[in-house]
Design an enzyme around this catalytic site. Structure first.
Site, short mmCIF file in Angstrom:
data_model
loop_
_atom_site.label_atom_id
_atom_site.label_comp_id
_atom_site.label_asym_id
_atom_site.label_seq_id
_atom_site.Cartn_x
_atom_site.Cartn_y
_atom_site.Cartn_z
CG HIS A 96 -2.42 5.40 4.09
ND1 HIS A 96 -2.93 4.95 2.88
CD2 HIS A 96 -2.51 4.33 4.93
CE1 HIS A 96 -3.31 3.70 2.99
NE2 HIS A 96 -3.06 3.30 4.23
CD GLN A 97 -3.06 11.58 10.22
OE1 GLN A 97 -2.94 12.76 10.52
NE2 GLN A 97 -3.48 10.68 11.08
#
Length: 523
Positions: free
Chosen positions: A449-450
């Site tokens: 989930h950058q």
């Protein structure tokens, strides 16, 4: 043959980019080009939910790797990201998670625009969804492009996880996307984007039905290398196709939706970013924006693994239950984010400790980690890789939170609710303080989930304003997870769809497009 000139160019066919391209193309008088570095999604590994792990490390994965991290015992952790039509929504575990009420209220506060607040976003979600569950007209929508349903016939291990959480005082909800994410949180069976046994990615939901429209062009296997300027206005993009450099031009706007790694990379290599870094690589400075590539955030998790008494079936891609919880009731958002997976998933550095052939994993996750990283250039050219310093667990509070999260997972997994299904706890087991710290540093992995590397806001480190326009640059917007001022509570795909919808609304209104429909702003 491709045209060279369009009204709008959207770079990246992930969850946000797919939405923007489709919504703009609703106006038949507007010509839209959607550019994607990857290729087709029409492969079993994408369309068959159970095969999603096979995408990791394949040609459909950018296969980013973080720099060695002293806080992870020197480990370099993989940071997978979708490189295919649909982006992450084509290779992820298909979980639809909207984020917490106060996540969106913080977006509104940071941007100074109430249209980013929860009440307005709720209206967007109602427009987005084709919800198949119980009616909730305040929070859920029907008839929208995104087919969402609760995991069909969830396996006993998923149901037991929700029951175990409930036995420990964590309330059970019928869905993780309604009332549950307006308070302390809870446990629930996941909502998924699976339809008739097949993945229903955001590209499939938005763009695929419009592919025959002559005003929408989709270009695959094409890497955006840099922006083309006329002074401080973006007039097009340079791309790499079949090893050749080509140019495409936009008369109205270019929208970057390349994700939290490639969006700052293109900005930097185009001359937008910290002046010192640009000059170090010999890149002419177009606009000094010190926040480009800063503020990198990602959910971090720690795999706690339990052995089954008997082999169990894996359904719906293997992720059917989730838990969000606030360890302190005074917190505004859940700090605990746990995702159950119906097979054992150790990190590369915990596998040697002994992993059962048949088992399940509870990922003890940090919903709002305090560690911050950076995305920097290694060189000025499109083929020069970025340097991702994720800095996972660099903030001491994150390690403390890791201990609390792991202990909650251990308590859940060893609950009497699991007696008929679970034989034993395989990892981590009961450990002393120093051994548990070592386990946490070796077990830490990304939730993929950058985000937050080109944040929206009003301070000196902000890259875009509340309308997603890049500060100091004309005819350029950013719309993807990189604009988040802080990571949302949970999986980021659904919030990226909202970001795409907001971007499309803003652009349509700015250009007085005929298909614009205003979203009412609460208050």
């Amino acid at each position: 043959m491709m045209n060279e000139h369009y009204d709008f160019i959207v770079c990246g066919a992930g969850p946000a980019g797919s939405v923007i391209a489709a919504r703009l193309a609703e106006d038949k008088q507007v010509n839209v080009l959607l550019i994607e570095a990857g290729g087709t999604d029409e492969v079993p590994e994408v369309m068959t939910p159970a095969q999603w792990p096979l995408n990791l490390g394949s040609e459909r994965d950018w296969a980013f790797v973080a720099q060695p991290n002293a806080h992870l015992n020197g480990r370099s952790i993989p940071l997978n990201m979708g490189k295919v039509l649909g982006g992450g929504s084509s290779i992820n575990v298909m979980v639809w998670a909207r984020g917490h009420k106060n996540d969106w209220n913080y977006f509104a506060e940071a941007s100074g625009d109430p249209a980013w607040g929860y009440e307005s976003v709720l209206e967007i979600y109602r427009r987005i969804e084709n919800w198949q569950g119980a009616s909730d007209p305040v929070r859920r929508g029907t008839g929208g492009p995104v087919y969402v349903e609760s995991a069909a016939n969830p396996q006993p291990i998923a149901q037991s996880m929700v029951e175990a959480a409930n036995s420990m005082g964590i309330p059970r909800f019928e869905s993780p996307n309604g009332e549950m994410m307006e308070g302390r949180g809870g446990a629930a069976i996941n909502d998924l984007i699976i339809r008739n046994g097949r993945r229903s990615s955001i590209f499939r939901s938005y763009v695929y039905p419009l592919l025959n429209q002559p005003n929408l062009s989709v270009l695959t296997h094409t890497i955006v290398s840099k922006l083309i300027f006329d002074g401080k206005s973006v007039i097009g993009v340079e791309v790499i196709q079949d090893g050749r450099r080509n140019h495409y031009y936009a008369s109205e706007e270019v929208i970057l939706s390349l994700g939290a790694i490639n969006t700052p990379k293109v900005l930097l290599q185009s001359g937008i970013g910290p002046e010192e870094e640009l000059r170090r690589h010999g890149i002419p400075v177009v606009q000094h924006l010190p926040g480009v590539g800063q503020n990198h955030q990602d959910h971090v998790s720690f795999g706690c693994i339990f052995e089954y008494r008997e082999p169990q079936k894996i359904s719906n891609g293997g992720s059917e239950a989730t838990l969000y919880w606030t360890s302190d009731p005074n917190l505004k958002q859940p700090d605990m984010f746990h995702c159950q997976v119906e097979f054992p998933v150790p990190s590369a550095d915990t596998a040697h400790l002994g992993v059962p052939e048949h088992g399940w994993t509870m990922f003890a996750g940090l919903s709002h980690p305090k560690s911050r990283g950076t995305v920097r250039l290694s060189g000025p050219d499109v083929n020069d890789p970025v340097l991702i310093n994720a800095n996972t667990l660099s903030h001491p509070d994150d390690l403390k939170a890791a201990f609390s999260n792991i202990e909650l997972c251990r308590d859940l997994g060893n609950s009497s609710v699991f007696e008929k299904l679970v034989k034993r706890e395989a990892l981590p087991g009961k450990l002393g303080r120093s051994e548990m710290e070592n386990f946490a540093r070796n077990a830490a992995v990304t939730y993929w989930h950058q985000s937050c590397t080109a944040k929206m806001g009003q301070d000196s480190m902000s890259v875009v304003d509340g309308n997603l326009k890049v500060y100091g640059i004309n005819k350029l917007r950013v719309a993807d997870a990189s604009i988040m001022p802080e990571i949302t509570s949970g999986n980021t795909m659904a919030p990226c769809v909202v970001i795409g919808e907001r971007a499309a609304d803003i652009i349509k209104q700015a250009h007085r497009m005929t298909s614009y429909q205003a979203v009412k702003v609460a208050g």
